[in-house]
Design an enzyme around this catalytic site. Structure first.
Site, short mmCIF file in Angstrom:
data_model
loop_
_atom_site.label_atom_id
_atom_site.label_comp_id
_atom_site.label_asym_id
_atom_site.label_seq_id
_atom_site.Cartn_x
_atom_site.Cartn_y
_atom_site.Cartn_z
N PRO A 32 74.88 -54.50 -4.93
CG PRO A 32 73.32 -53.54 -3.45
CD PRO A 32 73.83 -54.89 -3.84
CD GLU A 33 80.00 -54.17 -8.16
OE1 GLU A 33 81.15 -53.79 -8.46
OE2 GLU A 33 79.33 -55.30 -8.86
CE LYS A 80 80.69 -55.51 -2.88
NZ LYS A 80 80.61 -56.91 -3.40
NE ARG A 111 79.04 -62.21 -6.19
CZ ARG A 111 77.80 -61.87 -6.40
NH1 ARG A 111 76.86 -62.98 -6.56
NH2 ARG A 111 77.39 -60.56 -6.84
#
Ligand SMILES: [Zn+2]
Length: 268
Positions: free
Chosen positions: A2-3, A51, A252
């Site tokens: 989630p961002e 976040k 990432r």
């Protein structure tokens, strides 16, 4: 993962269901806060920061949660079967007489005095979705707002670091993950491994913020290049490429269009 935009939506959902209500049932299934009693406390509100989520109570305490990779909050009606929250993935239950908020697969959970919240967030740069990040109105050449100014100062210490790594660095600016890394670089036609001092950081951060603000309203991210390896670029049709930012174990994925975002070689 989630961002910032999905954290904004999660905080809004928690505010709608918990804000102003007195808790009748609380379960914190986490070693450091097991047994903490919050029944009878009233939830003031939940604030997102990057976040992170900060749920504040009327007794001067704050529940700090982080969704990490797979965490989420789900709200169901109190008294329904789902509100039992029997799954071993449940880390937190906050319930009033109407609604039950269930925190699933949370990656972090602390209870701190609200006055000391800042110590939890001290390592973070400014929140890119905060109202004070930039001035409202047309961006472009307008002077940067206070958050953007601070982020640019932090960015300035990362000369030579690939821009994809600086955008992911929560210590520079908080809230951007792999989705808005990919989508903002695509929007600005910037190659992900361009050294950070060779890009217009203010313009890039304003674009990331704008894309995230739109996603908060739309309820979903833009999805033009992120997660679309091999699919045609929405601008030029070239297959989208996938690379990796940062070394393991922090690696990432990065998605970009090799044609729209070519590597720029520095003149000799
Ligand atoms: Zn393209």
């Amino acid at each position: 993962m989630p961002e910032g935009d999905s954290l904004r939506r999660a905080a809004a959902a928690l505010d709608r269901s918990l804000g102003g209500f007195t808790l009748v049932r609380v379960e914190l299934r986490w070693p450091t806060v097991a047994g903490v009693d919050l029944v009878g406390r009233t939830v003031l509100h939940t604030r997102p920061y990057g976040k992170h989520l900060l749920t504040r109570f009327d007794d001067g305490r704050t529940l700090h949660t982080h969704l990490r990779m797979d965490g989420r909050w789900r709200v169901v009606a109190t008294g329904t079967p789902g509100a039992a929250a029997r799954s071993t993935k449940v880390r937190a239950v906050l319930a009033n007489q109407v609604s039950t908020a269930i925190g699933i697969d949370l990656g972090m959970l602390d209870l701190v005095p609200t006055a000391r919240e800042h110590t939890l967030l001290a390592h973070l740069g400014p929140d890119i979705l905060d109202d004070g990040f930039d001035r409202p109105g047309p961006g472009g050449d307008a002077p940067p707002g206070p958050g953007l100014t601070e982020a640019l100062g932090r960015w300035g210490h990362r000369t030579g670091t690939p821009v994809c790594e600086v955008l992911l660095d929560q210590g520079v600016v908080a809230g951007i993950g792999t989705i808005y890394l990919a989508e903002s670089l695509f929007a600005e036609r910037v190659h992900p491994w361009t050294p950070a001092d060779q890009v217009d950081a203010a313009r890039l951060l304003r674009t990331a913020r704008l894309l995230m603000q739109r996603a908060v309203l739309a309820g979903r991210p833009p999805g033009r290049v992120h997660g679309r390896r091999g699919h045609p670029c929405p601008r030029c049709g070239t297959p989208i490429a996938r690379g990796t930012a940062r070394p393991q174990p922090y690696a990432r994925p990065v998605f970009w269009c090799p044609a729209c975002q070519p590597a720029v070689s520095r003149p000799a």
